[in-house]
Design an enzyme around this catalytic site. Structure first.
Site, PDB file in Angstrom:
ATOM      1  N   GLU A 152       0.861  -1.179   0.000  1.00 36.66           N
ATOM      2  CA  GLU A 152       0.000   0.000   0.000  1.00 36.66           C
ATOM      3  C   GLU A 152       0.905   1.239   0.000  1.00 36.66           C
ATOM      4  OE1 GLU A 152      -2.813   0.362   3.211  1.00 36.66           O
ATOM      5  OE2 GLU A 152      -3.854   1.993   2.206  1.00 36.66           O
ATOM      6  N   MET A 176       0.326  -2.870   8.565  1.00 33.03           N
ATOM      7  CA  MET A 176      -0.353  -3.030   7.286  1.00 33.03           C
ATOM      8  C   MET A 176      -1.236  -4.272   7.295  1.00 33.03           C
ATOM      9  SD  MET A 176      -0.914  -1.824   4.368  1.00 33.03           S
ATOM     10  CE  MET A 176      -2.125  -2.611   3.338  1.00 33.03           C
ATOM     11  N   ASN A 236      -2.437  -6.465   5.210  1.00 28.56           N
ATOM     12  CA  ASN A 236      -2.417  -7.494   4.158  1.00 28.56           C
ATOM     13  C   ASN A 236      -3.259  -8.709   4.546  1.00 28.56           C
ATOM     14  OD1 ASN A 236      -0.161  -5.918   3.072  1.00 28.56           O
ATOM     15  ND2 ASN A 236       0.946  -6.800   4.788  1.00 28.56           N
ATOM     16  N   GLU A 264      -5.719  -3.135  12.499  1.00 24.12           N
ATOM     17  CA  GLU A 264      -5.406  -3.985  11.332  1.00 24.12           C
ATOM     18  C   GLU A 264      -6.369  -5.167  11.256  1.00 24.12           C
ATOM     19  OE1 GLU A 264      -3.532  -2.381   9.440  1.00 24.12           O
ATOM     20  OE2 GLU A 264      -2.687  -1.051  10.968  1.00 24.12           O
ATOM     21  N   HIS A 283      -9.648  -4.112   9.764  1.00 27.34           N
ATOM     22  CA  HIS A 283      -9.552  -3.918   8.317  1.00 27.34           C
ATOM     23  C   HIS A 283      -9.965  -5.176   7.543  1.00 27.34           C
ATOM     24  CE1 HIS A 283      -8.091   0.001   7.286  1.00 27.34           C
ATOM     25  NE2 HIS A 283      -6.919  -0.097   7.865  1.00 27.34           N
TER      26      HIS A 283
HETATM   27  N1  TRP Z   1      -3.210   0.744   5.657  1.00 28.31           N
HETATM   28  C1  TRP Z   1      -2.265   0.979   6.712  1.00 28.31           C
HETATM   29  C2  TRP Z   1      -3.102   1.216   7.954  1.00 28.31           C
HETATM   30  O1  TRP Z   1      -3.689   2.210   8.147  1.00 28.31           O
HETATM   31  C3  TRP Z   1      -1.397   2.169   6.457  1.00 28.31           C
HETATM   32  C4  TRP Z   1      -0.063   1.898   5.881  1.00 28.31           C
HETATM   33  C5  TRP Z   1       0.834   0.991   6.292  1.00 28.31           C
HETATM   34  C6  TRP Z   1       0.577   2.595   4.837  1.00 28.31           C
HETATM   35  N2  TRP Z   1       1.979   1.101   5.583  1.00 28.31           N
HETATM   36  C7  TRP Z   1       1.846   2.059   4.678  1.00 28.31           C
HETATM   37  C8  TRP Z   1       0.188   3.627   4.028  1.00 28.31           C
HETATM   38  C9  TRP Z   1       2.740   2.547   3.730  1.00 28.31           C
HETATM   39  C10 TRP Z   1       1.071   4.117   3.071  1.00 28.31           C
HETATM   40  C11 TRP Z   1       2.321   3.580   2.927  1.00 28.31           C
HETATM   41  O2  TRP Z   1      -3.281   0.382   8.754  1.00 28.31           O
HETATM   42 ZN    ZN Z   2      -5.734   1.500   8.447  1.00 32.89          ZN
END
Ligand code: TRP
Ligand code: ZN
Length: 881
Positions: free
Chosen positions: A130, A271, A273, A306, A309
């Site tokens: 991301e 993140m 994933n 997370e 999500h």
């Molecule tokens: N989606 C992640 C969160 O909010 C955010 C995130 C993690 C992210 N690593 C990143 C966004 C690197 C931009 C770049 O939990």
């Molecule tokens: Zn998030």
């Protein structure tokens, strides 16, 4: 103004959105892992998007920093003229309606310093995709509205015994040449940004979770061997999050395995994933000896975030990156509710509002201001902001308030059912909420497209003869970049009226048959609206915006006596705290304005008495009391002024604490003694957290005016503490003074904890935050410390990020603090643009500084503007000037 030349990066607009020409049925990836030459082979089943039927469309794939080795369609290698390399990736002008594309690329993880794509952290491979990192792994339509089934084969040598990817493990085995492999299959379609791969030498803490429907889920937390005893809290938090989402939203986990991997080198918190979260180790590792209470709470909330999500983000994802708040605002709101349910809800709300005011309000008032759903960006990584996350969560919270809890939850469930497996928009979400709530939210949607913090002003009028109380409320919103004029917002205003003994009056508006509860939600949607409350027996004290029911700023100056009354009596804990903050703001700003040579600092008797009374209160929860006693932050105070002098802001706040401490020494000592560690083991229960919070607050304040006796108190706590919360609090309070033992203490802490990167981070950041003359020189020295590692974002933030928050050290009147930060940002920008752009945040506020510093900071921005910049930093610098 944005300077446009042929080299300046392009702006992307929401109104240019077009659906993808080709969709992906399935992608098979094969990774042959080597540190500096990983081979990635992909086999992708493409088909023409049905909405383009009958049209001839080229295939456009994203790709960045890739070495293309081979490309074939339906088994036929493409000749040189059959594809085109572009700035963005690779185009194949002529393709069939349905075909299999095979691509081989080579990438160089060991030299990937951006921490995006495939990279190494402490010798282990991991990915971060991301928002647009997948394009650094292979050629692909790297956009969130292309969802596909992923099957992944990973092959590596024995130095990487653990091979992980998303979904289910379907096969693994040894190969002849000292190598081994694993095959993973993810049954859920997903966009490329949710792809993950890990190959490393890791140990794993395992546990299980039984879902409500009786399925067993294997839970695994992977860390480096040295960290294996630090994962229990993360595991418990995960189990609590899984239970909570079932109980509150009726949402069960959908795979048989949930994996978390902790890495030290990570640009953000964590993140989500699918089935394989990658975390900054800061949000996994926790042990009483090494982590503080706030670290524990941070782990709990990020683990929750997370996990949540999985539904709000993964099962239903975003159509395009302008819709980022669709997943982030909603998921932050969900993690806030989760933490509120597990801990003290009132304290959690106060903390969340503090964060909003500290980071989002300034952003919304500055050159980077953007709506919750932005309509343009240069670099999407710059839009993972407090506005998208935290104001986005407030927007969700307002809908929950307007709909009521049950309808709101029904709405979220309906949204997840309707868009399951799809990529949705913020409009889709609101439309479902309208349906579930049987309400019209068309005016409300302005919160998604208008930036800026609305201001609320009110006037009151009590009529003793008619026994009516009139409240006239107006709203306005300041101009923000690209938005000179605003339409009124729909603002849910939770309101209560207190009678003379502090009880909530029953509320009945003109024209209503019967009175309702003590709090009601008014729906302000015009510029000005009037409300007339009936049967009010005496002049009430009005308690407006209870629970901070909307992300607005109240501009009405309330009488100090009324605030002091609210501070004691308001039934809404948030507004009790807020009344105290307002009192403090007006006291501190009065002193700031009156500041002149020879003039004494003074606090009014009303304020002194209110503060003392709170300190003496033994019937209120200690966490909450600590919040009441804490003065508004320097940043928040500065934000109340059109232009400010950082050192004077700091000076006034310090002077206020010293005056309060000077007048209350004995009481502070008493409360410290009562609350100090009772000798039981470390517990995370709210009662224990509160005990430590108040004790450490008292110790910190006592050391504002050091004496041998108080220093001894601090030293004893530092040496004898049985947990890091107490040890670090004493350490911080002591190193913020000029006592003789200071250097010895710094060495002692370093010697004891140098094997723990997260504690070395704290050691750096506490020195950078120390409110002392010498801090600037010390920061310069620490930049040469062997443990200062510019490639590690946590370490960089702990020194440079902390330094930039220090009102004394950073804001040198001659601008040398700004110069130092600018030099470091330009160096970092070569390697990690996400990090350099974030570190440049403080420069976006130059216009609010007093004239001399304003010029000095602007000068540094201009130097940056003339340099070769990443797209990330370019956007921040050019929008700031
Ligand atoms: N989606 C992640 C969160 O909010 C955010 C995130 C993690 C992210 N690593 C990143 C966004 C690197 C931009 C770049 O939990
Ligand atoms: Zn998030």
């Amino acid at each position: 103004m944005m300077k446009i030349d042929e080299n300046s990066p392009a702006t992307i607009y929401l109104h240019d959105y077009r659906s993808p020409a080709f969709l992906v049925e399935k992608i098979e990836l094969d990774f042959d892992m080597h540190e500096s030459a990983t081979l990635v082979s992909s086999k992708i089943q493409f088909y023409l998007n049905p909405d383009r039927e009958g049209r001839l469309e080229p295939l456009s794939l994203h790709g960045e920093a890739l070495q293309l080795l081979a490309v074939a369609i339906d088994g036929e290698p493409l000749a040189a003229g059959e594809y085109v390399m572009t700035d963005e990736g690779l185009d194949i002008p002529v393709v069939p309606n349905r075909f299999v594309l095979e691509v081989k690329t080579q990438i160089d993880p060991v030299h990937n310093t951006s921490l995006e794509g495939l990279y190494l952290s402490n010798g282990n491979f991991c990915t971060q995709c991301e928002a647009q990192g997948f394009r650094k792994i292979t050629y692909y339509p790297d956009r969130p509205d292309v969802l596909a089934r992923f099957r992944v084969r990973v092959e590596a040598d024995q130095r990487y015994p653990v091979l992980l990817s998303n979904g289910n493990l379907v096969e693994q085995g040894k190969l002849g040449n000292e190598r081994h492999f694993a095959v993973w299959d993810d049954p859920f379609r997903k966009p490329s940004y949710l792809f993950a791969l890990v190959a490393g030498d890791l140990v794993c803490l395992e546990d299980h979770y039984q879902t409500g429907s009786g399925r067993d889920v294997l839970l695994q937390i992977y860390v480096e061997a040295r960290n294996q005893n630090y994962c229990e809290h993360a595991m418990r938090s995960l189990q609590q999050a899984m239970r909570w989402d079932e109980e509150v939203y009726g949402l069960e986990y959908d795979l048989n395995r949930y994996m978390i991997v902790a890495v030290d080198d990570f640009n953000m918190g964590a993140m989500e994933n699918k089935g394989l979260n990658v975390f900054n180790s800061k949000y996994v590792l926790a042990h009483p000896d090494t982590a503080t209470d706030s670290d524990y709470l941070g782990v709990e909330s990020v683990i929750g975030h997370e996990y949540f999500h999985n539904w709000t983000g993964n099962r239903v994802t975003c159509r395009d990156w302008f819709q980022l708040s669709l997943k982030e605002g909603l998921t932050v709101f969900r993690d806030q509710q989760f933490s509120a349910d597990l801990n003290s809800a009132a304290v959690k709300r106060i903390d969340d509002v503090r964060v909003l005011r500290q980071f989002q309000f300034p952003e919304d008032a500055g050159p980077m201001a953007h709506p919750v759903r932005p309509s343009s960006y240069v670099e999407i990584n710059n839009f993972y902001t407090a506005t998208v996350y935290n104001k986005g969560a407030e927007v969700i919270r307002m809908m929950a308030t307007l709909l009521g809890r049950e309808r709101f939850i029904a709405g979220v469930r309906l949204y997840l059912e309707r868009y399951d497996g799809q990529a949705a928009t913020c409009d889709d979400f609101v439309a479902v909420m309208e349906e579930a709530g049987k309400t019209d939210l068309s005016t409300f949607k302005r919160w998604y497209r208008q930036s800026g913090t609305p201001k609320i002003h009110f006037e009151q009028d009590y009529d003793p003869l008619a026994r009516t109380f009139r409240l006239r409320v107006s709203q306005s919103c300041p101009a923000t970049p690209g938005q000179p004029d605003k339409e009124p917002f729909l603002i849910p205003l939770a309101v209560g009226l207190l009678d003379e003994s502090g009880n909530d009056l029953p509320l009945r508006l003109e024209g209503e048959p019967a009175a309702g509860d003590g709090t009601r939600v008014l729906e302000l949607q015009e510029s000005t609206q009037e409300y007339c409350f009936q049967d009010i027996p005496c002049r009430p004290v009005v308690s407006l915006l209870r629970g901070f029911s909307a992300p607005v700023q109240m501009t009405t100056v309330v009488d100090a006596e009324d605030l002091a009354f609210q501070l004691v009596h308001d039934s809404d804990p948030f507004n009790r705290w807020e009344a105290g903050q307002k009192l403090a703001v007006s006291e501190l700003l009065r002193n700031y304005r009156e500041l002149a040579p020879g003039r004494d600092f003074s606090l009014s008797p009303v304020f002194m008495e209110a503060w003392r009374r709170a300190l003496a209160d033994r019937s209120t929860d200690r966490s909450f009391l600590t919040q009441l006693l804490t003065l508004p932050s320097e940043q928040y105070l500065a934000d109340q002024l059109d232009e400010f002098d950082p050192q004077q802001i700091h000076g006034v706040r310090m002077a206020a604490y010293r005056a309060l401490v000077g007048a209350n020494e004995d009481l502070l000592k008493e409360r410290y003694a009562e609350a100090a560690d009772p000798g039981r083991g470390y517990r995370l229960a709210p009662e224990s957290v509160g005990r430590r919070a108040l004790a450490n607050f008292c110790l910190t304040q006592l050391l504002q005016l050091p004496s041998p006796e108080k220093i001894a108190l601090g030293l004893v706590q530092y040496h004898e503490a049985r947990n890091m919360t107490d040890r670090l609090a004493a350490f911080t309070a002591l190193i913020n003074t000029d006592i003789d033992e200071r250097d010895e203490l710094l060495d002692d802490f370093y010697r004891q904890w140098q094997a723990h990167p997260l504690l070395v981070d704290k050691w750096f950041s506490l020195q950078a935050l120390a409110p002392r003359e010498q801090t600037f020189a010390e920061v310069k020295r620490l930049l040469g410390h062997p443990k200062f590692n510019p490639a590690n974002p946590n370490r960089v933030r702990s020194l440079l990020g902390a330094f930039a928050q220090n009102m004394l050290a950073f804001h040198q009147p001659d601008g040398s603090g700004y110069q130092l930060l600018r030099e470091r940002i330009l160096l970092l920008d070569q390697n990690n643009a996400q990090l350099s752009a974030r570190l440049a945040g403080p420069f976006t506020r130059w216009q609010r500084l007093e004239p001399i510093r304003r010029q000095a900071m602007k000068k540094e921005l201009e130097i940056m503007q003339k340099s070769r910049l990443s797209r990330d930093l370019y956007e921040i610098v050019n929008k700031s000037l």
